[in-house]
Motif scaffolding. Structure first.
Motif, PDB file in Angstrom:
ATOM      1  N   ALA A 177      -3.553   5.492   4.061  1.00 58.01           N
ATOM      2  CA  ALA A 177      -2.109   4.466   4.496  1.00 58.01           C
ATOM      3  C   ALA A 177      -1.957   3.151   3.842  1.00 58.01           C
ATOM      4  O   ALA A 177      -2.887   2.379   3.603  1.00 58.01           O
ATOM      5  CB  ALA A 177      -2.126   3.840   5.927  1.00 58.01           C
ATOM      6  N   ARG A 178      -0.954   3.290   2.833  1.00 61.59           N
ATOM      7  CA  ARG A 178      -0.506   1.073   2.270  1.00 61.59           C
ATOM      8  C   ARG A 178       0.917   0.492   2.530  1.00 61.59           C
ATOM      9  O   ARG A 178       1.603   2.334   2.708  1.00 61.59           O
ATOM     10  CB  ARG A 178      -0.457   2.003   0.967  1.00 61.59           C
ATOM     11  CG  ARG A 178      -2.289   2.711   0.143  1.00 61.59           C
ATOM     12  CD  ARG A 178      -1.921   2.351  -1.132  1.00 61.59           C
ATOM     13  NE  ARG A 178      -1.436   3.200  -1.675  1.00 61.59           N
ATOM     14  CZ  ARG A 178      -2.091   4.682  -2.225  1.00 61.59           C
ATOM     15  NH1 ARG A 178      -3.072   4.948  -2.105  1.00 61.59           N
ATOM     16  NH2 ARG A 178      -1.121   6.056  -2.134  1.00 61.59           N
ATOM     17  N   GLY A 179       0.471  -0.365   3.159  1.00 60.71           N
ATOM     18  CA  GLY A 179       1.869  -1.183   3.987  1.00 60.71           C
ATOM     19  C   GLY A 179       2.868  -0.660   2.957  1.00 60.71           C
ATOM     20  O   GLY A 179       4.142  -0.901   2.945  1.00 60.71           O
ATOM     21  N   GLY A 180       2.632  -1.040   0.884  1.00 65.96           N
ATOM     22  CA  GLY A 180       3.689  -1.112  -0.157  1.00 65.96           C
ATOM     23  C   GLY A 180       3.471   0.318  -0.867  1.00 65.96           C
ATOM     24  O   GLY A 180       3.127   1.422  -0.109  1.00 65.96           O
ATOM     25  N   ALA A 181       4.101   0.126  -2.040  1.00 66.29           N
ATOM     26  CA  ALA A 181       3.886   1.539  -2.533  1.00 66.29           C
ATOM     27  C   ALA A 181       3.541   0.788  -4.425  1.00 66.29           C
ATOM     28  O   ALA A 181       3.418   0.171  -4.516  1.00 66.29           O
ATOM     29  CB  ALA A 181       5.719   1.690  -3.060  1.00 66.29           C
ATOM     30  N   TYR A 182       2.667   1.460  -4.306  1.00 64.95           N
ATOM     31  CA  TYR A 182       1.010   1.426  -5.800  1.00 64.95           C
ATOM     32  C   TYR A 182       1.600   2.343  -6.776  1.00 64.95           C
ATOM     33  O   TYR A 182       0.945   2.600  -7.408  1.00 64.95           O
ATOM     34  CB  TYR A 182       0.318   0.689  -5.289  1.00 64.95           C
ATOM     35  CG  TYR A 182       0.347  -0.165  -3.945  1.00 64.95           C
ATOM     36  CD1 TYR A 182      -0.660  -1.262  -4.280  1.00 64.95           C
ATOM     37  CD2 TYR A 182       0.431  -0.076  -3.358  1.00 64.95           C
ATOM     38  CE1 TYR A 182      -0.460  -2.229  -3.215  1.00 64.95           C
ATOM     39  CE2 TYR A 182       0.161  -1.075  -1.825  1.00 64.95           C
ATOM     40  CZ  TYR A 182      -0.077  -2.642  -2.044  1.00 64.95           C
ATOM     41  OH  TYR A 182       0.008  -3.096  -1.210  1.00 64.95           O
ATOM     42  N   GLY A 183       2.701   3.566  -7.166  1.00 68.90           N
ATOM     43  CA  GLY A 183       2.115   4.396  -7.741  1.00 68.90           C
ATOM     44  C   GLY A 183       2.924   3.662  -8.935  1.00 68.90           C
ATOM     45  O   GLY A 183       3.557   2.979  -9.155  1.00 68.90           O
ATOM     46  N   PRO A 184       3.175   5.043  -9.907  1.00 63.80           N
ATOM     47  CA  PRO A 184       3.436   4.679 -11.447  1.00 63.80           C
ATOM     48  C   PRO A 184       4.439   3.770 -11.211  1.00 63.80           C
ATOM     49  O   PRO A 184       5.366   4.510 -10.274  1.00 63.80           O
ATOM     50  CB  PRO A 184       3.028   6.195 -12.045  1.00 63.80           C
ATOM     51  CG  PRO A 184       2.563   6.633 -11.201  1.00 63.80           C
ATOM     52  CD  PRO A 184       2.555   6.224 -10.017  1.00 63.80           C
ATOM     53  N   GLU A 233       2.840   5.695   2.288  1.00 61.27           N
ATOM     54  CA  GLU A 233       2.653   4.686   1.455  1.00 61.27           C
ATOM     55  C   GLU A 233       3.842   3.886   2.225  1.00 61.27           C
ATOM     56  O   GLU A 233       4.679   4.966   2.856  1.00 61.27           O
ATOM     57  CB  GLU A 233       3.427   3.986   0.379  1.00 61.27           C
ATOM     58  CG  GLU A 233       2.561   5.143  -1.147  1.00 61.27           C
ATOM     59  CD  GLU A 233       2.250   4.623  -2.162  1.00 61.27           C
ATOM     60  OE1 GLU A 233       1.460   3.845  -2.558  1.00 61.27           O
ATOM     61  OE2 GLU A 233       3.360   4.123  -2.833  1.00 61.27           O
ATOM     62  N   LEU A 234       4.179   2.753   2.004  1.00 63.54           N
ATOM     63  CA  LEU A 234       5.219   1.992   2.941  1.00 63.54           C
ATOM     64  C   LEU A 234       5.774   1.923   4.196  1.00 63.54           C
ATOM     65  O   LEU A 234       6.436   1.914   4.718  1.00 63.54           O
ATOM     66  CB  LEU A 234       6.898   2.471   2.522  1.00 63.54           C
ATOM     67  CG  LEU A 234       6.819   2.643   0.562  1.00 63.54           C
ATOM     68  CD1 LEU A 234       8.411   3.852   0.887  1.00 63.54           C
ATOM     69  CD2 LEU A 234       7.259   1.021  -0.194  1.00 63.54           C
ATOM     70  N   THR A 235       4.264   1.564   4.532  1.00 56.29           N
ATOM     71  CA  THR A 235       3.771   1.710   6.032  1.00 56.29           C
ATOM     72  C   THR A 235       4.667   0.862   6.525  1.00 56.29           C
ATOM     73  O   THR A 235       4.774   0.862   8.167  1.00 56.29           O
ATOM     74  CB  THR A 235       2.849   2.224   7.071  1.00 56.29           C
ATOM     75  OG1 THR A 235       1.874   0.962   6.199  1.00 56.29           O
ATOM     76  CG2 THR A 235       2.275   3.180   6.069  1.00 56.29           C
ATOM     77  N   LEU A 236       4.996  -0.243   5.854  1.00 58.65           N
ATOM     78  CA  LEU A 236       5.751  -1.735   6.403  1.00 58.65           C
ATOM     79  C   LEU A 236       6.479  -2.083   6.303  1.00 58.65           C
ATOM     80  O   LEU A 236       7.475  -3.189   7.195  1.00 58.65           O
ATOM     81  CB  LEU A 236       4.805  -2.568   5.654  1.00 58.65           C
ATOM     82  CG  LEU A 236       2.822  -3.428   5.807  1.00 58.65           C
ATOM     83  CD1 LEU A 236       2.383  -4.193   5.088  1.00 58.65           C
ATOM     84  CD2 LEU A 236       3.057  -3.626   7.352  1.00 58.65           C
ATOM     85  N   GLU A 288      12.237  -7.482   4.621  1.00 56.50           N
ATOM     86  CA  GLU A 288      12.785  -7.366   3.381  1.00 56.50           C
ATOM     87  C   GLU A 288      12.559  -5.892   2.665  1.00 56.50           C
ATOM     88  O   GLU A 288      12.838  -5.255   1.175  1.00 56.50           O
ATOM     89  CB  GLU A 288      11.600  -7.883   2.376  1.00 56.50           C
ATOM     90  CG  GLU A 288      11.924  -9.931   2.997  1.00 56.50           C
ATOM     91  CD  GLU A 288      11.359 -11.202   2.057  1.00 56.50           C
ATOM     92  OE1 GLU A 288       9.926 -10.034   1.407  1.00 56.50           O
ATOM     93  OE2 GLU A 288      10.990 -11.566   2.579  1.00 56.50           O
ATOM     94  N   MET A 289      12.122  -4.954   3.689  1.00 57.73           N
ATOM     95  CA  MET A 289      11.223  -3.848   2.891  1.00 57.73           C
ATOM     96  C   MET A 289      12.504  -3.062   3.527  1.00 57.73           C
ATOM     97  O   MET A 289      12.645  -1.316   3.489  1.00 57.73           O
ATOM     98  CB  MET A 289      10.229  -3.142   2.428  1.00 57.73           C
ATOM     99  CG  MET A 289       8.842  -4.095   2.589  1.00 57.73           C
ATOM    100  SD  MET A 289       7.649  -3.164   2.994  1.00 57.73           S
ATOM    101  CE  MET A 289       7.699  -2.447   2.289  1.00 57.73           C
ATOM    102  N   ALA A 290      13.713  -3.067   4.370  1.00 57.53           N
ATOM    103  CA  ALA A 290      15.008  -2.440   4.472  1.00 57.53           C
ATOM    104  C   ALA A 290      15.155  -1.499   4.046  1.00 57.53           C
ATOM    105  O   ALA A 290      15.530   0.080   4.728  1.00 57.53           O
ATOM    106  CB  ALA A 290      15.666  -3.409   5.038  1.00 57.53           C
ATOM    107  N   SER A 291      15.423  -1.840   3.049  1.00 63.60           N
ATOM    108  CA  SER A 291      16.151  -0.705   1.902  1.00 63.60           C
ATOM    109  C   SER A 291      15.261   0.602   1.456  1.00 63.60           C
ATOM    110  O   SER A 291      15.760   1.522   0.400  1.00 63.60           O
ATOM    111  CB  SER A 291      16.684  -1.427   0.614  1.00 63.60           C
ATOM    112  OG  SER A 291      15.674  -1.663   0.179  1.00 63.60           O
ATOM    113  N   LEU A 292      13.833   0.261   1.832  1.00 61.66           N
ATOM    114  CA  LEU A 292      12.902   1.297   1.598  1.00 61.66           C
ATOM    115  C   LEU A 292      12.352   2.504   2.643  1.00 61.66           C
ATOM    116  O   LEU A 292      11.549   2.928   2.790  1.00 61.66           O
ATOM    117  CB  LEU A 292      11.824   0.281   1.217  1.00 61.66           C
ATOM    118  CG  LEU A 292      11.696   0.099  -0.591  1.00 61.66           C
ATOM    119  CD1 LEU A 292      10.334  -1.404  -0.467  1.00 61.66           C
ATOM    120  CD2 LEU A 292      12.356   0.420  -1.397  1.00 61.66           C
TER     121      LEU A 292
END
Length: 233
Positions: free
Chosen positions: A144-151, A183-186, A192-196
């Motif tokens: 589980a990752r709070g942000g996005a880390y993909g290509p 991903e994007l668990t936060l 600041e991540m509302a759009s995601l």
């Protein structure tokens, strides 16, 4: 009866998505096979002693006459640490499959999961110097990752945990590993991540679907095996 070893390393007992996705896989197996024995090691809520790895390593150091320390040469702390390492190894050996739930913290491995792995490797049966006693067994890594880390993402390549975990589980221990990522668990808690948030919901849904499918496939594998067929439900 089939047995799963489950490792949880999230510091959150409630609200953890790594725990939730892992539970989806566990529940999917149980629904199919009926009885399921789960060996639980929750290092997030109940961390291993921070000094255990150092003491276990010292216990394996050379003693008098440049030979490995005899049991009588070990301190009480070293003896306790080695006993804990033995318990960890016994838990792993008792399982038919493995479920590891490990969140990404500060771009690296959870210190609690790392402490567990480091201590387990001090146990002679799980040393990197001997063939793995659990090679070929099925395993599932929920990340589980709070942000996005993909290509193509701004932090592509910043996940320094998953490649290392795969190295340990696949290359050192020889497990037949399936990776399940969310991903994007936060997004739900970070303005600041509302759009995601839609992307986050989609990622979570995909992770739960992948976990359920993995659990169902594991159950089918077990149900088709002669060993399981001879075990009363």
């Amino acid at each position: 009866m089939s047995t799963i070893f489950r490792l949880d390393s999230s510091i959150r007992a409630v609200g953890s998505q790594s725990r939730a996705v892992a539970s989806t896989l566990e529940d999917a197996v149980r629904e199919q096979v009926g009885q399921l024995d789960v060996i639980r090691r929750d290092v997030g809520v109940f961390p291993l002693p921070a000094t255990a790895w150092a003491f276990a390593t010292q216990a394996l150091a050379l003693g008098v006459h440049s030979a490995p320390k005899a049991r009588g040469e070990r301190t009480a702390d070293e003896t306790t640490a080695m006993a804990l390492a033995t318990d960890l190894a016994d838990e792993m050996l008792a399982a038919d499959a493995y479920l590891f739930a490990v969140p990404l913290y500060n771009y690296g491995v959870s210190q609690h999961a790392k402490a567990w792995i480091d201590l387990l490797i001090t146990e002679p049966r799980f040393s990197v110097k001997v063939p793995s006693p659990i090679a070929g067994r099925p395993a599932y890594l929920v990340v589980a990752r709070g942000g996005a880390y993909g290509p193509g993402t701004p932090r592509e390549g910043w996940d320094h945990a998953t490649p290392w975990l795969r190295r340990i589980f696949e290359d050192v221990w020889g497990l037949n590993l399936t990776l399940i990522e969310v991903e994007l668990t936060l997004a739900d808690v970070n303005p600041e991540m509302a759009s995601l948030r839609d992307l986050a919901a989609a990622s979570l849904g995909q992770a739960h679907a992948a976990a359920r499918h993995a659990g169902e496939q594991l159950a089918k594998q077990w149900m088709a095996s002669p060993a399981h067929a001879s075990t009363p439900a």
